[in-house]
Design a protein around this motif. Sequence first.
Motif, PDB file in Angstrom:
ATOM      1  N   VAL A  83       0.765  -1.326   0.013  1.00 28.19           N
ATOM      2  CA  VAL A  83       0.093   0.006   0.046  1.00 28.19           C
ATOM      3  C   VAL A  83       0.905   1.264  -0.054  1.00 28.19           C
ATOM      4  O   VAL A  83       1.755   1.529   0.974  1.00 28.19           O
ATOM      5  N   ARG A  84       0.980   1.994  -1.271  1.00 27.51           N
ATOM      6  CA  ARG A  84       1.686   3.054  -1.242  1.00 27.51           C
ATOM      7  C   ARG A  84       1.012   4.175  -0.807  1.00 27.51           C
ATOM      8  O   ARG A  84       1.780   5.203  -0.147  1.00 27.51           O
ATOM      9  N   VAL A  85      -0.309   4.454  -0.979  1.00 28.94           N
ATOM     10  CA  VAL A  85      -1.279   5.628  -0.496  1.00 28.94           C
ATOM     11  C   VAL A  85      -2.318   4.835  -0.085  1.00 28.94           C
ATOM     12  O   VAL A  85      -3.223   4.295  -0.698  1.00 28.94           O
ATOM     13  N   ALA A  86      -2.502   5.045   1.474  1.00 27.13           N
ATOM     14  CA  ALA A  86      -3.580   4.579   2.033  1.00 27.13           C
ATOM     15  C   ALA A  86      -4.989   5.222   1.483  1.00 27.13           C
ATOM     16  O   ALA A  86      -4.837   6.267   0.807  1.00 27.13           O
ATOM     17  N   PRO A  87      -5.990   4.395   1.591  1.00 22.23           N
ATOM     18  CA  PRO A  87      -7.406   4.747   1.103  1.00 22.23           C
ATOM     19  C   PRO A  87      -7.748   6.313   1.823  1.00 22.23           C
ATOM     20  O   PRO A  87      -7.581   6.377   2.905  1.00 22.23           O
ATOM     21  N   PHE A  88      -8.085   7.115   0.864  1.00 24.37           N
ATOM     22  CA  PHE A  88      -8.529   8.504   1.348  1.00 24.37           C
ATOM     23  C   PHE A  88      -9.690   9.147   0.381  1.00 24.37           C
ATOM     24  O   PHE A  88      -9.810   8.807  -0.716  1.00 24.37           O
ATOM     25  N   ASP A  89     -10.360   9.927   0.851  1.00 25.21           N
ATOM     26  CA  ASP A  89     -11.430  10.534   0.288  1.00 25.21           C
ATOM     27  C   ASP A  89     -11.054  11.785  -0.554  1.00 25.21           C
ATOM     28  O   ASP A  89     -10.127  12.635  -0.244  1.00 25.21           O
ATOM     29  N   VAL A  90     -11.518  11.897  -1.776  1.00 27.16           N
ATOM     30  CA  VAL A  90     -11.198  12.885  -2.684  1.00 27.16           C
ATOM     31  C   VAL A  90     -12.438  13.739  -2.762  1.00 27.16           C
ATOM     32  O   VAL A  90     -13.330  13.712  -3.688  1.00 27.16           O
ATOM     33  N   GLY A  91     -12.707  14.788  -1.688  1.00 27.43           N
ATOM     34  CA  GLY A  91     -13.851  15.559  -1.536  1.00 27.43           C
ATOM     35  C   GLY A  91     -15.011  14.400  -1.485  1.00 27.43           C
ATOM     36  O   GLY A  91     -15.007  13.337  -0.805  1.00 27.43           O
ATOM     37  N   GLU A  92     -15.983  14.788  -2.339  1.00 28.04           N
ATOM     38  CA  GLU A  92     -17.045  13.935  -2.168  1.00 28.04           C
ATOM     39  C   GLU A  92     -17.091  13.097  -3.865  1.00 28.04           C
ATOM     40  O   GLU A  92     -18.093  12.418  -3.971  1.00 28.04           O
ATOM     41  N   GLU A  93     -16.137  13.260  -4.386  1.00 32.09           N
ATOM     42  CA  GLU A  93     -15.984  12.718  -5.774  1.00 32.09           C
ATOM     43  C   GLU A  93     -15.732  11.180  -5.571  1.00 32.09           C
ATOM     44  O   GLU A  93     -16.163  10.359  -6.501  1.00 32.09           O
ATOM     45  N   GLY A  94     -15.116  10.710  -4.705  1.00 35.45           N
ATOM     46  CA  GLY A  94     -14.867   9.182  -4.540  1.00 35.45           C
ATOM     47  C   GLY A  94     -13.714   9.113  -3.552  1.00 35.45           C
ATOM     48  O   GLY A  94     -13.303   9.853  -2.596  1.00 35.45           O
ATOM     49  N   ARG A  95     -13.328   7.850  -3.477  1.00 35.97           N
ATOM     50  CA  ARG A  95     -12.314   7.387  -2.771  1.00 35.97           C
ATOM     51  C   ARG A  95     -11.169   6.407  -3.356  1.00 35.97           C
ATOM     52  O   ARG A  95     -11.606   5.874  -4.128  1.00 35.97           O
ATOM     53  N   MET A  96      -9.907   6.854  -3.088  1.00 35.81           N
ATOM     54  CA  MET A  96      -8.758   6.223  -3.759  1.00 35.81           C
ATOM     55  C   MET A  96      -7.722   5.725  -3.134  1.00 35.81           C
ATOM     56  O   MET A  96      -7.662   5.909  -1.777  1.00 35.81           O
ATOM     57  N   ALA A  97      -6.861   4.798  -3.806  1.00 32.05           N
ATOM     58  CA  ALA A  97      -5.809   4.307  -2.828  1.00 32.05           C
ATOM     59  C   ALA A  97      -4.745   3.729  -3.999  1.00 32.05           C
ATOM     60  O   ALA A  97      -5.096   3.623  -5.020  1.00 32.05           O
ATOM     61  N   GLN A  98      -3.383   4.120  -3.544  1.00 31.13           N
ATOM     62  CA  GLN A  98      -2.500   3.432  -4.674  1.00 31.13           C
ATOM     63  C   GLN A  98      -1.628   2.524  -4.034  1.00 31.13           C
ATOM     64  O   GLN A  98      -1.323   2.453  -2.794  1.00 31.13           O
ATOM     65  N   PHE A  99      -1.353   1.366  -4.831  1.00 36.59           N
ATOM     66  CA  PHE A  99      -0.670   0.332  -4.543  1.00 36.59           C
ATOM     67  C   PHE A  99       0.768  -0.181  -5.259  1.00 36.59           C
ATOM     68  O   PHE A  99       0.691   0.705  -6.538  1.00 36.59           O
ATOM     69  N   SER A 100       1.404  -1.162  -5.059  1.00 39.14           N
ATOM     70  CA  SER A 100       2.139  -1.600  -5.828  1.00 39.14           C
ATOM     71  C   SER A 100       2.028  -3.018  -5.840  1.00 39.14           C
ATOM     72  O   SER A 100       1.718  -3.702  -4.841  1.00 39.14           O
ATOM     73  N   ASP A 101       2.264  -3.876  -7.028  1.00 45.09           N
ATOM     74  CA  ASP A 101       2.007  -5.577  -6.915  1.00 45.09           C
ATOM     75  C   ASP A 101       3.315  -5.859  -6.628  1.00 45.09           C
ATOM     76  O   ASP A 101       4.418  -5.026  -6.437  1.00 45.09           O
ATOM     77  N   PRO A 102       3.164  -7.211  -6.381  1.00 43.58           N
ATOM     78  CA  PRO A 102       4.691  -7.967  -5.843  1.00 43.58           C
ATOM     79  C   PRO A 102       5.903  -7.776  -6.846  1.00 43.58           C
ATOM     80  O   PRO A 102       7.136  -7.873  -6.059  1.00 43.58           O
ATOM     81  N   GLN A 103       5.414  -7.468  -8.046  1.00 48.68           N
ATOM     82  CA  GLN A 103       6.879  -7.184  -8.853  1.00 48.68           C
ATOM     83  C   GLN A 103       7.104  -5.652  -9.025  1.00 48.68           C
ATOM     84  O   GLN A 103       7.947  -5.157  -9.793  1.00 48.68           O
ATOM     85  N   GLY A 104       6.429  -4.725  -8.207  1.00 46.72           N
ATOM     86  CA  GLY A 104       6.805  -3.385  -8.356  1.00 46.72           C
ATOM     87  C   GLY A 104       5.854  -2.491  -9.106  1.00 46.72           C
ATOM     88  O   GLY A 104       5.796  -1.519  -9.074  1.00 46.72           O
ATOM     89  N   GLY A 105       4.826  -3.382  -9.804  1.00 45.47           N
ATOM     90  CA  GLY A 105       3.958  -2.427 -10.611  1.00 45.47           C
ATOM     91  C   GLY A 105       2.884  -1.543  -9.874  1.00 45.47           C
ATOM     92  O   GLY A 105       2.537  -1.998  -9.184  1.00 45.47           O
ATOM     93  N   GLN A 106       3.031  -0.313 -10.220  1.00 47.73           N
ATOM     94  CA  GLN A 106       2.229   0.689  -9.574  1.00 47.73           C
ATOM     95  C   GLN A 106       0.978   0.748 -10.181  1.00 47.73           C
ATOM     96  O   GLN A 106       0.831   0.852 -11.385  1.00 47.73           O
ATOM     97  N   PHE A 107      -0.181   0.869  -9.479  1.00 48.10           N
ATOM     98  CA  PHE A 107      -1.584   1.006  -9.759  1.00 48.10           C
ATOM     99  C   PHE A 107      -2.242   1.486  -8.759  1.00 48.10           C
ATOM    100  O   PHE A 107      -1.841   1.626  -7.801  1.00 48.10           O
ATOM    101  N   ALA A 108      -3.592   1.937  -8.924  1.00 46.39           N
ATOM    102  CA  ALA A 108      -4.655   2.417  -7.950  1.00 46.39           C
ATOM    103  C   ALA A 108      -5.831   1.870  -8.282  1.00 46.39           C
ATOM    104  O   ALA A 108      -6.227   1.189  -9.118  1.00 46.39           O
ATOM    105  N   VAL A 109      -6.727   2.079  -7.231  1.00 53.32           N
ATOM    106  CA  VAL A 109      -8.242   1.582  -7.096  1.00 53.32           C
ATOM    107  C   VAL A 109      -9.018   3.212  -6.861  1.00 53.32           C
ATOM    108  O   VAL A 109      -8.609   4.208  -6.423  1.00 53.32           O
TER     109      VAL A 109
END
Length: 269
Positions: A96-122
């Motif tokens: 977990v690179r960036v723990a889940p947090f609110d983007v105002g009322e637009e939504g909630r996001m978080a950023q991760f890395s997979d086991p091979q280091g690939g960065q992605f988000a939800v």
Amino acid sequence: MITTDFVPGSPSWLDLGAPDVDAAGRFYGAVFGWETETVAEGDEGGGYAVFRLGGRPVAAVGGLDEQGARPAWMVYFHTADAEAAARDVERLGGTVRVAPFDVGEEGRMAQFSDPQGGQFAVWQPGNTAGLGAADEPGSLSWTELYTSDAAGAKRFYGELFGWTTTAMPMPGGEGTYELVTPAGQPEERMQGGIVELPAEALTATGGRAYWHPVFAVSDCDAAVARVTEHGGALQMGPEDAEGVGRLAVCVDPAGADFVLITPGPPAAA
């Protein structure tokens, strides 16, 4: 194909980390005809802006916040629960690179890395569901993961998002391309691919896996000309891929890579 009726694990947003938000807006505006809407001001090239095409959001750009971060595109995948996704990422060996947090009322996001280091988000939608256009000229049409461990990536993302994969031989016997489909969806909803490469070939990230976006264009060669005219560079192509279309791998003036594709007719049976 990528659509805007998002399902769990489907691409729903993407943004670019860039050293100069305004410069990035000028470049991608020239290449794709995107308009830039600044939503947060920043100093020294920072801030955050949304790219729009015909008024619809198709991507965004923000300043580089992490020390040593390289300019790159970040793909966000739809989730109903960002907290649960973060727990699953850690359980499956990711970070977990960036723990889940609110983007105002637009939504909630978080950023991760997979086991091979690939960065992605939800992205967990609130008022903003995600992209307003996809799979049409000037918008996201595909996503690709380059990794040194395709089998490991399939396990990780398969357990995290429920993705199914279909192996397709690459031209010239150069390996296998793993086609990705969201959980429970038909093949028509294929959204991307996983490509295995040796770590030494992943020079942009020092051997770590990485995601990049594929943007549809009506004329690949003309789009490449706009890329190079406005300070970007061509890494591969343009070339024709049977059953796929005409494509080219490019980098923007800051070094972020992306792919252009003009879809072609399906391969002959």
